[in-house]
Scaffold this active site. Structure first.
Site, PDB file in Angstrom:
ATOM      1  N   ASN A   1      28.687  16.674  53.905  1.00 12.70           N
ATOM      2  CA  ASN A   1      28.187  17.992  53.484  1.00 12.70           C
ATOM      3  C   ASN A   1      26.668  17.989  53.330  1.00 12.70           C
ATOM      4  O   ASN A   1      26.108  18.780  52.587  1.00 12.70           O
ATOM      5  CB  ASN A   1      28.813  18.395  52.142  1.00 12.70           C
ATOM      6  CG  ASN A   1      30.312  18.511  52.235  1.00 12.70           C
ATOM      7  OD1 ASN A   1      31.048  17.723  51.665  1.00 12.70           O
ATOM      8  ND2 ASN A   1      30.776  19.490  52.993  1.00 12.70           N
TER       9      ASN A   1
ATOM     10  N   HIS B   1      38.481  25.864  45.032  1.00  5.55           N
ATOM     11  CA  HIS B   1      38.443  24.399  45.008  1.00  5.55           C
ATOM     12  C   HIS B   1      39.287  23.812  43.873  1.00  5.55           C
ATOM     13  O   HIS B   1      39.455  24.429  42.819  1.00  5.55           O
ATOM     14  CB  HIS B   1      36.985  23.965  44.835  1.00  5.55           C
ATOM     15  CG  HIS B   1      36.750  22.519  45.029  1.00  5.55           C
ATOM     16  ND1 HIS B   1      36.552  21.645  43.983  1.00  5.55           N
ATOM     17  CD2 HIS B   1      36.682  21.769  46.148  1.00  5.55           C
ATOM     18  CE1 HIS B   1      36.348  20.425  44.451  1.00  5.55           C
ATOM     19  NE2 HIS B   1      36.428  20.477  45.768  1.00  5.55           N
TER      20      HIS B   1
ATOM     21  N   GLU C   1      34.966  31.127  45.186  1.00  5.76           N
ATOM     22  CA  GLU C   1      33.853  30.438  45.840  1.00  5.76           C
ATOM     23  C   GLU C   1      33.081  31.486  46.639  1.00  5.76           C
ATOM     24  O   GLU C   1      33.617  32.543  46.964  1.00  5.76           O
ATOM     25  CB  GLU C   1      34.377  29.361  46.796  1.00  5.76           C
ATOM     26  CG  GLU C   1      34.951  28.161  46.079  1.00  5.76           C
ATOM     27  CD  GLU C   1      35.554  27.135  47.032  1.00  5.76           C
ATOM     28  OE1 GLU C   1      34.955  26.854  48.086  1.00  5.76           O
ATOM     29  OE2 GLU C   1      36.638  26.629  46.719  1.00  5.76           O
TER      30      GLU C   1
ATOM     31  N   SER D   1      35.353  26.023  51.647  1.00  6.33           N
ATOM     32  CA  SER D   1      34.969  24.729  52.204  1.00  6.33           C
ATOM     33  C   SER D   1      35.768  24.331  53.438  1.00  6.33           C
ATOM     34  O   SER D   1      35.330  23.501  54.217  1.00  6.33           O
ATOM     35  CB  SER D   1      35.115  23.647  51.139  1.00  6.33           C
ATOM     36  OG  SER D   1      36.423  23.643  50.620  1.00  6.33           O
TER      37      SER D   1
ATOM     38  N   ASP E   1      31.498  29.881  42.621  1.00  5.17           N
ATOM     39  CA  ASP E   1      31.128  28.512  42.989  1.00  5.17           C
ATOM     40  C   ASP E   1      30.383  28.586  44.332  1.00  5.17           C
ATOM     41  O   ASP E   1      30.974  28.895  45.369  1.00  5.17           O
ATOM     42  CB  ASP E   1      32.402  27.664  43.102  1.00  5.17           C
ATOM     43  CG  ASP E   1      32.103  26.213  43.462  1.00  5.17           C
ATOM     44  OD1 ASP E   1      31.007  25.937  43.980  1.00  5.17           O
ATOM     45  OD2 ASP E   1      32.989  25.363  43.235  1.00  5.17           O
TER      46      ASP E   1
ATOM     47  N   HIS F   1      29.067  25.549  48.747  1.00  5.85           N
ATOM     48  CA  HIS F   1      28.838  25.504  50.196  1.00  5.85           C
ATOM     49  C   HIS F   1      27.934  26.634  50.685  1.00  5.85           C
ATOM     50  O   HIS F   1      27.675  26.742  51.885  1.00  5.85           O
ATOM     51  CB  HIS F   1      30.178  25.537  50.949  1.00  5.85           C
ATOM     52  CG  HIS F   1      31.037  24.360  50.638  1.00  5.85           C
ATOM     53  ND1 HIS F   1      30.960  23.182  51.335  1.00  5.85           N
ATOM     54  CD2 HIS F   1      31.964  24.165  49.665  1.00  5.85           C
ATOM     55  CE1 HIS F   1      31.815  22.317  50.821  1.00  5.85           C
ATOM     56  NE2 HIS F   1      32.440  22.887  49.807  1.00  5.85           N
TER      57      HIS F   1
ATOM     58  N   LYS G   1      25.538  18.483  48.112  1.00  2.00           N
ATOM     59  CA  LYS G   1      25.737  18.945  49.487  1.00  2.00           C
ATOM     60  C   LYS G   1      24.369  19.262  50.099  1.00  2.00           C
ATOM     61  O   LYS G   1      23.706  18.359  50.594  1.00  2.00           O
ATOM     62  CB  LYS G   1      26.715  20.116  49.510  1.00  2.00           C
ATOM     63  CG  LYS G   1      28.082  19.700  48.907  1.00  2.00           C
ATOM     64  CD  LYS G   1      29.156  20.700  49.105  1.00  2.00           C
ATOM     65  CE  LYS G   1      30.399  20.420  48.267  1.00  2.00           C
ATOM     66  NZ  LYS G   1      31.082  19.156  48.563  1.00  2.00           N
TER      67      LYS G   1
HETATM   68  C1  PLP Z   1      33.705  24.246  46.414  1.00  2.65           C
HETATM   69  C2  PLP Z   1      33.410  22.986  45.683  1.00  2.65           C
HETATM   70  N1  PLP Z   1      33.212  23.025  44.360  1.00  2.65           N
HETATM   71  C3  PLP Z   1      32.946  21.913  43.668  1.00  2.65           C
HETATM   72  C4  PLP Z   1      32.879  20.684  44.266  1.00  2.65           C
HETATM   73  C5  PLP Z   1      32.642  19.468  43.433  1.00  2.65           C
HETATM   74  O1  PLP Z   1      31.306  19.042  43.524  1.00  2.65           O
HETATM   75  P1  PLP Z   1      30.933  17.511  43.303  1.00  2.65           P
HETATM   76  O2  PLP Z   1      31.331  16.787  44.519  1.00  2.65           O
HETATM   77  O3  PLP Z   1      29.471  17.525  43.043  1.00  2.65           O
HETATM   78  O4  PLP Z   1      31.706  17.052  42.111  1.00  2.65           O
HETATM   79  C6  PLP Z   1      33.043  20.590  45.639  1.00  2.65           C
HETATM   80  C7  PLP Z   1      32.890  19.288  46.317  1.00  2.65           C
HETATM   81  O5  PLP Z   1      33.599  18.684  46.907  1.00  2.65           O
HETATM   82  C8  PLP Z   1      33.335  21.760  46.381  1.00  2.65           C
HETATM   83  O6  PLP Z   1      33.555  21.717  47.679  1.00  2.65           O
END
Ligand code: PLP
Length: 383
Positions: A43, A129, A171, A175, A200, A203, A235
């Site tokens: 990412n 997520h 989100e 993702s 969130d 991405h 990311k």
């Molecule tokens: C949409 C989403 N939120 C949160 C996370 C979690 O972030 P981190 O990897 O920094 O814990 C991810 C990562 O994989 C994600 O894709």
């Protein structure tokens, strides 16, 4: 008397057998520090994780502040770097304030559990997520799931809730397929029903929105009094850590009540320093996100031209559907044999149970690399 200790984890073997029969076994594969593999599975959308200025900032921060944060943010784990990163993130995205967590996972957990409880109705986007799903469970709020990107479903769930306090969670960019939520319409629905909106932007930040300011900014919602944004620093910024952005009073509330903030060692100074430098570089080069978007649309266009079921990306993520979980695994392995790494999503990571390959574009991908990726993905495709 026979020793019962050996039998205690027998159930684990049964689970492993079931996973294996379904083609869902996951394996860790360490990647070498240097290789000729074309990396399309991570990412690192802006190519910052290997940028010498970003890595140098991480090293300098570690030398100055130490290898770890030494304690939780409220005790000894806050450095000037953390404070500066929070100020800069908030300013860049147009939020009143920001709070940095040790990961995006912890940021989601902290934000949702601090802002929702038994007296809250949460409307949860179907494909959000896992960290948000876990956060909803921990919050003990009353959760209703709204179908993927279905604003009418959000509206219905908010209208029929049984308690006055409510929060919608989604989100910005999803993702797995890289599609974008209808954030402006969702926000309008939340406003009509007096609900908070938590987005969130993991991405979206660094990829979409003016100069990479993210999906919340693109939807015209940054700085709004009823919107909270979460993100990861791992990311687009190529570092590690997470953040929550929002109204000042909400951020102050998180400092005092987000358990994954209070009871967690602060983000390592090296990660804070790396993220801060990457953010400054992004500000200096506002065209960088557009290059990642261009690479994604080229990958998608060429794969579709070859007749493969590729998604049309609104972000840096391109997915290609596979006929089955096993086929997805063999396909990714065949691609890997030709020195290209792609992601392979299977249930439970594929939200709709459809297995697929995921190719993530980067701002530094060349046309030759895109052509090579398309050729190999096409040649290895299951018949
Ligand atoms: C949409 C989403 N939120 C949160 C996370 C979690 O972030 P981190 O990897 O920094 O814990 C991810 C990562 O994989 C994600 O894709």
């Amino acid at each position: 008397m026979s020793d019962t200790r050996d039998a205690v984890f027998d159930w684990v073997d049964e689970r492993a057998d079931a996973r294996s029969a379904a083609g869902l076994t996951r394996r860790l594969r360490p990647r070498p520090a240097k290789s000729d593999v074309l990396e399309l599975s991570g990412n690192d959308y802006l190519g910052f994780s290997r940028d010498k200025r970003v890595v140098g900032a991480a090293a300098a921060a570690a030398l100055k502040w130490g290898a770890g944060a030494t304690g939780s943010r409220l005790v000894s784990g806050t450095t000037e770097l953390h404070a500066e990163l929070e100020r800069e993130l908030a300013a860049f995205c147009g939020a009143q304030a920001a709070l940095v967590f040790s990961s995006g996972y912890a940021a989601n957990l902290g934000a949702v559990t601090a802002l929702a409880g038994k007296d809250t109705a949460i409307v949860a986007e179907q494909y959000m997520h896992a960290s948000l799903i876990d956060a909803c469970r921990q919050s003990r709020a009353q959760v209703a799931v709204a179908r993927h990107c279905d604003v009418a479903a959000v509206d219905r769930a908010l209208a029929t809730r049984k308690v006055p306090r409510a929060m919608m969670i989604t989100e910005s960019v999803f993702s797995v397929d890289g599609d974008v939520a209808p954030l402006a319409d969702i926000a309008a629905s939340c406003r009509a029903h007096g609900a908070a909106l938590l987005i969130d932007d993991a991405h979206g930040f660094g990829v979409i929105g003016d100069g990479g300011r993210g999906g919340v900014h693109e939807a015209g919602l940054s700085g709004d009094a009823d919107v909270v944004t979460t993100m990861t620093l791992s990311k687009s910024l190529g570092a590690q850590g997470g953040a929550v952005l929002g109204p000042r009073r909400v951020i102050a509330h998180l400092v005092n009540s987000a358990r994954s903030f209070i009871f967690d060692t602060g983000l390592a100074p090296a990660s804070a320093g790396a993220a801060l430098t990457a953010l400054n570089l992004l500000r200096e080069d506002p065209q960088r996100p557009a290059r990642a978007l261009w690479a994604a649309s080229e990958l998608s266009r060429q794969l579709l031209d070859k007749g493969l079921p590729a998604s049309t990306p609104a972000s840096a993520v391109v997915s290609v559907r596979a006929p089955s979980a096993d086929a997805a695994v063999s396909w990714a392995a065949a691609i890997r044999e030709q020195d290209i790494a792609v992601g392979c999503f299977r249930p439970p990571s594929a939200p709709d149970d459809v297995s697929r390959l995921r190719l993530t574009a980067r701002a530094d991908l060349t046309e030759a690399e895109i052509d090579r990726a398309v050729r190999v993905v096409t040649e290895t495709a299951p018949r």
